[in-house]
Structure formats: C-alpha cells, structure tokens
Design a protein around this motif. Structure first.
Motif, mmCIF file in Angstrom:
data_model
loop_
_atom_site.group_PDB
_atom_site.id
_atom_site.type_symbol
_atom_site.label_atom_id
_atom_site.label_comp_id
_atom_site.label_asym_id
_atom_site.label_seq_id
_atom_site.Cartn_x
_atom_site.Cartn_y
_atom_site.Cartn_z
ATOM 1 N N HIS A 6 0.945 -1.131 -0.051
ATOM 2 C CA HIS A 6 -0.020 -0.041 -0.097
ATOM 3 C C HIS A 6 0.807 1.346 0.020
ATOM 4 N N THR A 7 2.244 1.111 -0.166
ATOM 5 C CA THR A 7 3.412 2.397 0.126
ATOM 6 C C THR A 7 3.590 2.947 -0.805
ATOM 7 N N ASP A 8 3.654 4.347 -0.923
ATOM 8 C CA ASP A 8 4.260 5.009 -2.166
ATOM 9 C C ASP A 8 5.523 5.321 -1.602
ATOM 10 N N VAL A 9 6.927 4.571 -2.398
ATOM 11 C CA VAL A 9 8.158 4.384 -2.057
ATOM 12 C C VAL A 9 8.663 5.646 -2.306
ATOM 13 N N SER A 10 8.208 6.544 -2.950
ATOM 14 C CA SER A 10 8.896 7.737 -3.571
ATOM 15 C C SER A 10 9.227 8.703 -2.467
ATOM 16 N N TYR A 11 8.627 8.589 -1.171
ATOM 17 C CA TYR A 11 8.935 9.542 0.131
ATOM 18 C C TYR A 11 9.652 8.961 0.970
ATOM 19 N N ASP A 12 10.110 7.848 0.737
ATOM 20 C CA ASP A 12 11.091 6.913 1.962
ATOM 21 C C ASP A 12 12.388 7.479 1.643
ATOM 22 N N PRO A 13 13.365 8.091 2.434
ATOM 23 C CA PRO A 13 14.474 8.615 2.108
ATOM 24 C C PRO A 13 15.316 7.066 2.386
ATOM 25 N N GLN B 113 16.920 4.292 1.502
ATOM 26 C CA GLN B 113 16.978 3.267 0.092
ATOM 27 C C GLN B 113 17.090 1.891 0.490
ATOM 28 N N LYS B 114 17.770 1.541 1.644
ATOM 29 C CA LYS B 114 18.106 0.025 2.135
ATOM 30 C C LYS B 114 16.620 -0.353 2.387
ATOM 31 N N ARG B 115 15.619 0.195 2.982
ATOM 32 C CA ARG B 115 14.469 -0.129 3.460
ATOM 33 C C ARG B 115 13.629 -0.457 2.164
ATOM 34 N N VAL B 116 13.590 0.695 1.389
ATOM 35 C CA VAL B 116 12.834 0.597 0.272
ATOM 36 C C VAL B 116 13.222 -0.553 -0.566
ATOM 37 N N LEU B 117 14.348 -0.891 -0.916
ATOM 38 C CA LEU B 117 15.082 -1.968 -1.769
ATOM 39 C C LEU B 117 14.632 -3.268 -1.097
ATOM 40 N N HIS B 118 14.616 -3.345 0.339
ATOM 41 C CA HIS B 118 14.307 -4.754 0.795
ATOM 42 C C HIS B 118 12.837 -4.938 0.584
ATOM 43 N N ARG B 119 12.185 -3.885 0.532
ATOM 44 C CA ARG B 119 10.664 -4.177 0.436
ATOM 45 C C ARG B 119 10.352 -4.524 -0.891
ATOM 46 N N ARG C 203 5.536 12.250 8.105
ATOM 47 C CA ARG C 203 5.158 12.479 6.863
ATOM 48 C C ARG C 203 3.560 12.687 6.354
ATOM 49 N N LYS C 204 2.806 12.721 7.503
ATOM 50 C CA LYS C 204 1.280 13.105 7.334
ATOM 51 C C LYS C 204 1.240 14.672 7.317
ATOM 52 N N ASN C 205 2.324 15.334 7.799
ATOM 53 C CA ASN C 205 2.465 16.589 7.533
ATOM 54 C C ASN C 205 1.711 17.356 8.331
ATOM 55 N N TYR C 206 1.245 17.055 9.556
ATOM 56 C CA TYR C 206 0.406 17.835 10.384
ATOM 57 C C TYR C 206 1.269 18.989 11.134
ATOM 58 N N HIS C 207 2.573 18.895 11.238
ATOM 59 C CA HIS C 207 3.168 20.225 11.618
ATOM 60 C C HIS C 207 3.162 21.221 10.636
#
Length: 383
Positions: A133-140, A142-148, A218-222
């Motif tokens: 369900h995840t948009d990988v473009s916003y995850d900095p 890269q090791k985690r993204v590539l694993h997924r 990342r929900k941007n409430y701040h």
C-alpha cells in the motif's frame, strides 16, 4: 470446489491504522463457503483486536500491553521477555508453526510490508501473497525501500493498493511485477454513515477542518499547524480537529503551545469511532506527503464533507479535482491556498459537497471482494 481453501493472514497487532482496517474488512467479507480463515497475530494488542469476526480462528503468540502488569518493573520484564520470544520465533519459524499452527494452509497472506518476512520465511508449502500500500517515492531510506520492493518479487502474487503504488516502483527502480494486480481497498460508506450519528460533537470555533491519520512526520500535521496559524493571523477564523495518535503527538502539542493555537488546533488522539467528529466538521483536509489509497477519502466523501487533499499516491484515482474534492501539491503554500479558497468561497465548497453524494456509486465494494477472491482461488489452483 469440494473443500474450503485454508487462508492464513499474518500480522503484528491490531492498533488502529489503515492496514488493520483493510484486514478487518477482508476478514469480515471474504466468502465463507470458499474460505476457512485464520489470523495469526504476533501480539494480541491494539484498539481493533476485539473486532476480529468470531468465525475467524484467531491465534496470538504474545499478549499485548493491555494485558500486562501495571507495575512498571514487572511490565518492563514482560516486554523484554516478549521481545525475546518474538525474536526466537522470527529466527526459527519452524518452531513457531509447530507450536501454534496445527493445520496446513493453502495460502498465506501478508497484509502489509511489516508482515513480508513472516510470510516469506514460512516453512509451509503454501502460496504466498503480499499486499503493498506504500508510496516508496517519499521514503529516504533506500536500504529499507530496496528490501521491500525486492521482497515483493518473492511472492507468488502481489496485490497493489493503487495504480500509482506499482507504477512509481517501475518509474524509480525499473522493476515490474508481472505476477501482480491492482485491487483498491473497500470503503464501507453505509457503515460509516451510521456510525457518524452515534453521538453529538460540538466545536467552539467554526468553520472546522477535520483530519484523520496516524501522527507521523510524513502526515505533515506540523505543516498544517503552521498554515492554521497563518490563516488565523490573516483574519480567517477557523479550527482544525485532528483525529489520530502516534509518535508525533508530543512534538505537535509543543508546537501548538509555541504558536498559541492549543484551543483551535485540536489533537483528539485515536478514536474508536472517529466519524461523528468528521460528520460535524465543515471541511476535511488531508495534508500528507505520501499515501497509497486511503480509506479516509472515500469515507469522508460518504459523509458529504468537502475535501482538500494533497495530490499524492492513489488519491487522484479517488478524487476528481474540483468536482468531488480539491487536490493540492504536498507543500505549505499549496495547502494554504486550498484551505483559504474553501474559507473564502463558500459556494465552491458547497458544489464539492453536492458532488460527494455520488460517492456510494463510485466505490463498489463487491467488485473488490470478488477480485480478491479470484486471486486467492487462482493461486490455490496453482498450488
């Protein structure tokens, strides 16, 4: 088909969240004449743990925080013990299956990326299905993204929660998934409409923008809080009610105090029934930097509340811009301009509200359940 297909869903726990709500919906609505369903939770924890349907076999490895001692020292020991036991079963999955699972399964399902390793490491000779369900473009990270995204290749079939979720992996990493399909999450609009009337909600300052999501950066409430302060300073009275809990709560409370908006930027924490808070608001704002296919969008449409949302993930597949919602870029200036437009142009907001009345027609849940069933049956036949 003479015998039922034995399904095993693996998940960590049942805290309130999008994946958990999707999982519960599937557990409730997959056809019982076709499937025999088991849910294995690593921890029996979370607000939704008692919502699992009674005809689903529920197995949990460890108890949740709710069932631990109120004595801080004893509780600390219990948490350490729990962590060691879960580590052992991750390290030795055969031991887990031997102790807790007394039957073979035809299909094992990972409802989200946190469950990928659990299902892929399963010793059972089952077909493995992953949900992403995840948009990988916003995850900095890269090791985690590539694993997924590499883990997704190992599943017998992958279900993506939106078109964008799959396409962004192709665009950024040139990876395609021929053994996959896109199936949107079901949105239970009629149930939401009923729940929205269960109790009254009064807001002191109107108009009110409601919002709902886990309190993560990342929900941007701040950023939303800074926009809120700016609009107030410019002479646009309003309040914002944020429904959700999470790690950013203390930071947001501190920020609200610094900006002197504690009485108008309301942090309502997690609510078992959030819908009366939304139904009694005037508008809804979703400021996220990343999303996939958020259930909240369809639910809010079903409550006929005009939506301002960032144009990220699968949201453009849900909202027709300027017709049944208003899309903005995920930055401070764009969200500010969208909120200001709603505050200034009442007629425009009302036209959005009018068009949300077609939301039930837009989201056809039965087609979704049929599509999931078809995937599972096809995988069973390939077993």
């Amino acid at each position: 088909m003479h015998q039922k297909i034995k399904l095993l869903f693996r998940h960590r726990s049942m805290e309130m969240g999008g994946v958990e709500r999707v999982l519960l919906d599937l557990l409730e609505n997959l056809p019982r004449d076709i499937f025999d369903i088991t849910l294995l939770l690593s921890i029996y924890q979370g607000e939704l743990r008692t919502e699992v349907p009674s005809d689903v076999e529920l197995i949990s490895i460890q108890k949740g925080r709710e069932d631990m001692s109120s004595n801080s020292m004893v509780r600390k020991f219990q948490l350490i013990k729990r962590g060691l036991i879960l580590w052992y079963y991750r390290r030795f999955p055969k031991a887990l299956y031997k102790k807790y699972l007394k039957k073979d399964f035809d299909i094992e399902v990972a409802p989200g990326y946190t469950d990928f390793d659990s299902v892929l490491d399963s010793p059972a000779s089952s077909r493995k299905i992953g949900w992403f369900h995840t948009d990988v473009s916003y995850d900095p990270n890269q090791k985690r993204v590539l694993h997924r995204i590499n883990s997704l290749k190992r599943f017998d079939w992958t279900i993506f929660g939106s078109r964008q979720t799959r396409e962004v992996i192709k665009d950024l990493y040139n990876i395609e998934y021929p053994k996959s399909s896109i199936i949107y999450n079901a949105i239970k609009i009629k149930e939401v409409q009923v729940k929205s009337g269960e109790f009254p909600v009064d807001y002191n300052v109107r108009p009110v923008f409601s919002s709902m999501g886990r309190l993560h950066s990342r929900k941007n409430y701040h950023t939303l809080m800074k926009i809120h302060k700016k609009l107030l300073d410019e002479g646009y009275p309003h309040s914002i009610a944020v429904i959700g809990g999470g790690g950013e709560m203390s930071n947001l409370k501190k920020q609200a105090k610094e900006l002197d908006v504690e009485k108008t930027f309301l942090l309502l924490d997690t609510q078992i029934n959030p819908y009366p808070y939304i139904k009694n608001s005037d508008y809804f704002v979703l400021p996220s930097e990343s999303e996939s296919y958020p259930l909240t969008i369809g639910e809010v449409m079903g409550l006929e509340i005009p939506i301002i949302s960032t144009n990220v993930g699968g949201i453009p597949e849900m909202i027709d811009h300027k017709i049944d919602g208003y899309l903005v870029a995920p930055d401070e200036d764009s969200i500010y301009e969208g909120m200001k437009l709603f505050l200034k142009n009442h007629e425009f907001a009302e036209s959005i509200k009018e068009n949300t009345k077609k939301a039930i027609e837009k989201f056809d849940n039965q087609k979704i359940y049929d599509a999931v069933t078809e995937v599972f049956v096809n995988q069973y036949q390939l077993k």
